[in-house]
Design a protein around this motif. Structure first.
Motif, PDB file in Angstrom:
ATOM      1  N   VAL A  82       0.818  -1.218   0.000  1.00  0.00           N
ATOM      2  CA  VAL A  82       0.000   0.000   0.000  1.00  0.00           C
ATOM      3  C   VAL A  82       0.853   1.269   0.000  1.00  0.00           C
ATOM      4  N   HIS A  83       2.117   1.171   0.422  1.00  0.00           N
ATOM      5  CA  HIS A  83       2.972   2.362   0.420  1.00  0.00           C
ATOM      6  C   HIS A  83       4.436   1.936   0.456  1.00  0.00           C
ATOM      7  N   VAL A  84       5.270   2.601  -0.321  1.00  0.00           N
ATOM      8  CA  VAL A  84       6.720   2.377  -0.289  1.00  0.00           C
ATOM      9  C   VAL A  84       7.394   3.714  -0.026  1.00  0.00           C
ATOM     10  N   LEU A  85       8.193   3.762   1.021  1.00  0.00           N
ATOM     11  CA  LEU A  85       8.991   4.948   1.342  1.00  0.00           C
ATOM     12  C   LEU A  85      10.459   4.566   1.198  1.00  0.00           C
ATOM     13  N   PHE A  86      11.159   5.214   0.260  1.00  0.00           N
ATOM     14  CA  PHE A  86      12.594   4.969   0.120  1.00  0.00           C
ATOM     15  C   PHE A  86      13.326   5.819   1.156  1.00  0.00           C
ATOM     16  N   ILE A  87      13.854   5.167   2.182  1.00  0.00           N
ATOM     17  CA  ILE A  87      14.616   5.848   3.228  1.00  0.00           C
ATOM     18  C   ILE A  87      15.960   6.288   2.647  1.00  0.00           C
ATOM     19  N   ARG A  88      16.536   5.402   1.860  1.00  0.00           N
ATOM     20  CA  ARG A  88      17.712   5.647   1.021  1.00  0.00           C
ATOM     21  C   ARG A  88      17.452   4.888  -0.264  1.00  0.00           C
ATOM     22  N   PRO A  89      18.237   5.101  -1.304  1.00  0.00           N
ATOM     23  CA  PRO A  89      17.980   4.356  -2.550  1.00  0.00           C
ATOM     24  C   PRO A  89      18.005   2.839  -2.366  1.00  0.00           C
ATOM     25  N   ASP A  90      18.718   2.344  -1.337  1.00  0.00           N
ATOM     26  CA  ASP A  90      18.834   0.901  -1.129  1.00  0.00           C
ATOM     27  C   ASP A  90      18.122   0.413   0.126  1.00  0.00           C
ATOM     28  N   VAL A  91      17.287   1.272   0.710  1.00  0.00           N
ATOM     29  CA  VAL A  91      16.517   0.891   1.905  1.00  0.00           C
ATOM     30  C   VAL A  91      15.099   1.421   1.740  1.00  0.00           C
ATOM     31  N   ALA A  92      14.119   0.532   1.886  1.00  0.00           N
ATOM     32  CA  ALA A  92      12.726   0.945   1.722  1.00  0.00           C
ATOM     33  C   ALA A  92      11.881   0.431   2.877  1.00  0.00           C
ATOM     34  N   ALA A  93      10.981   1.308   3.344  1.00  0.00           N
ATOM     35  CA  ALA A  93       9.954   0.908   4.308  1.00  0.00           C
ATOM     36  C   ALA A  93       8.692   0.625   3.494  1.00  0.00           C
ATOM     37  N   ASP A 105     -13.342 -16.236   9.616  1.00  0.00           N
ATOM     38  CA  ASP A 105     -12.062 -15.787  10.182  1.00  0.00           C
ATOM     39  C   ASP A 105     -11.475 -14.706   9.282  1.00  0.00           C
ATOM     40  N   GLU A 106     -12.271 -13.691   9.017  1.00  0.00           N
ATOM     41  CA  GLU A 106     -11.778 -12.602   8.190  1.00  0.00           C
ATOM     42  C   GLU A 106     -11.107 -11.581   9.095  1.00  0.00           C
ATOM     43  N   SER A 107      -9.799 -11.469   8.951  1.00  0.00           N
ATOM     44  CA  SER A 107      -9.063 -10.520   9.776  1.00  0.00           C
ATOM     45  C   SER A 107      -8.039  -9.808   8.899  1.00  0.00           C
ATOM     46  N   GLU A 108      -7.452  -8.770   9.457  1.00  0.00           N
ATOM     47  CA  GLU A 108      -6.539  -7.928   8.689  1.00  0.00           C
ATOM     48  C   GLU A 108      -5.258  -7.693   9.475  1.00  0.00           C
ATOM     49  N   GLY A 109      -4.151  -7.634   8.745  1.00  0.00           N
ATOM     50  CA  GLY A 109      -2.870  -7.280   9.326  1.00  0.00           C
ATOM     51  C   GLY A 109      -2.300  -6.080   8.595  1.00  0.00           C
ATOM     52  N   ALA A 110      -1.420  -5.337   9.284  1.00  0.00           N
ATOM     53  CA  ALA A 110      -0.774  -4.169   8.679  1.00  0.00           C
ATOM     54  C   ALA A 110       0.736  -4.267   8.904  1.00  0.00           C
ATOM     55  N   PRO A 111       1.388  -5.259   8.263  1.00  0.00           N
ATOM     56  CA  PRO A 111       2.826  -5.421   8.458  1.00  0.00           C
ATOM     57  C   PRO A 111       3.627  -4.232   7.919  1.00  0.00           C
ATOM     58  N   LEU A 112       4.783  -4.012   8.516  1.00  0.00           N
ATOM     59  CA  LEU A 112       5.773  -3.074   8.000  1.00  0.00           C
ATOM     60  C   LEU A 112       7.024  -3.881   7.693  1.00  0.00           C
TER      61      LEU A 112
END
Length: 136
Positions: A82-93, A105-112
């Motif tokens: 849903v979103h990509v943040l480049f912290i540096r060109p070689d590191v992304a959140a 059992d419908e559930s949701e997760g929001a991994p980082l």
């Protein structure tokens, strides 16, 4: 022109990152620990949805081999970037939306997922936190 080149590079990186997340999804659906573990940096840190902290690939591997094949769910889960943040060109959140779609059992997760780009160009899961979304 420089801006164009940069955005093209990021487009390729975003595509590579989306492929990693697609592989996470596939490995979870198939309950395949080896495919899942192939996506990790050797010194990765993983925090499970239940808050268990796993440091290093050996610890992540031991946990995953125990838990994933034994999971009592039918594999109906999707992972969406849903979103990509480049912290540096070689590191992304990378923010991911995880949906379990089993009836009743419908559930949701929001991994980082913090991913790092290796010298060979591959992106690997490096520091990841699974988080359950609580309704309400």
């Amino acid at each position: 022109m420089h801006m164009n080149t940069e955005s093209t590079a990021y487009a390729a990186d975003i595509e590579a990152i989306e492929q990693i997340v697609a592989t996470v999804e596939r490995s979870q659906q198939r309950k395949d620990p080896d495919e899942f573990l192939s996506l990790f940096h050797p010194e990765a840190v993983w925090t499970t949805g239940g808050g268990k902290v796993l440091i290093g690939l050996d610890a992540i591997s031991e946990f995953t081999h125990k838990v994933l094949p034994a999971a009592d769910w039918d594999g109906k889960v999707t992972y969406e970037v849903v979103h990509v943040l480049f912290i540096r060109p070689d590191v992304a959140a990378v923010k991911v939306r995880q949906l379990y779609l089993s009836p009743g059992d419908e559930s949701e997760g929001a991994p980082l997922y913090v991913m790092s780009k290796q010298d060979d160009g591959r992106w690997l899961l490096t520091a990841c936190q699974n988080t359950e979304v609580v309704a309400g």
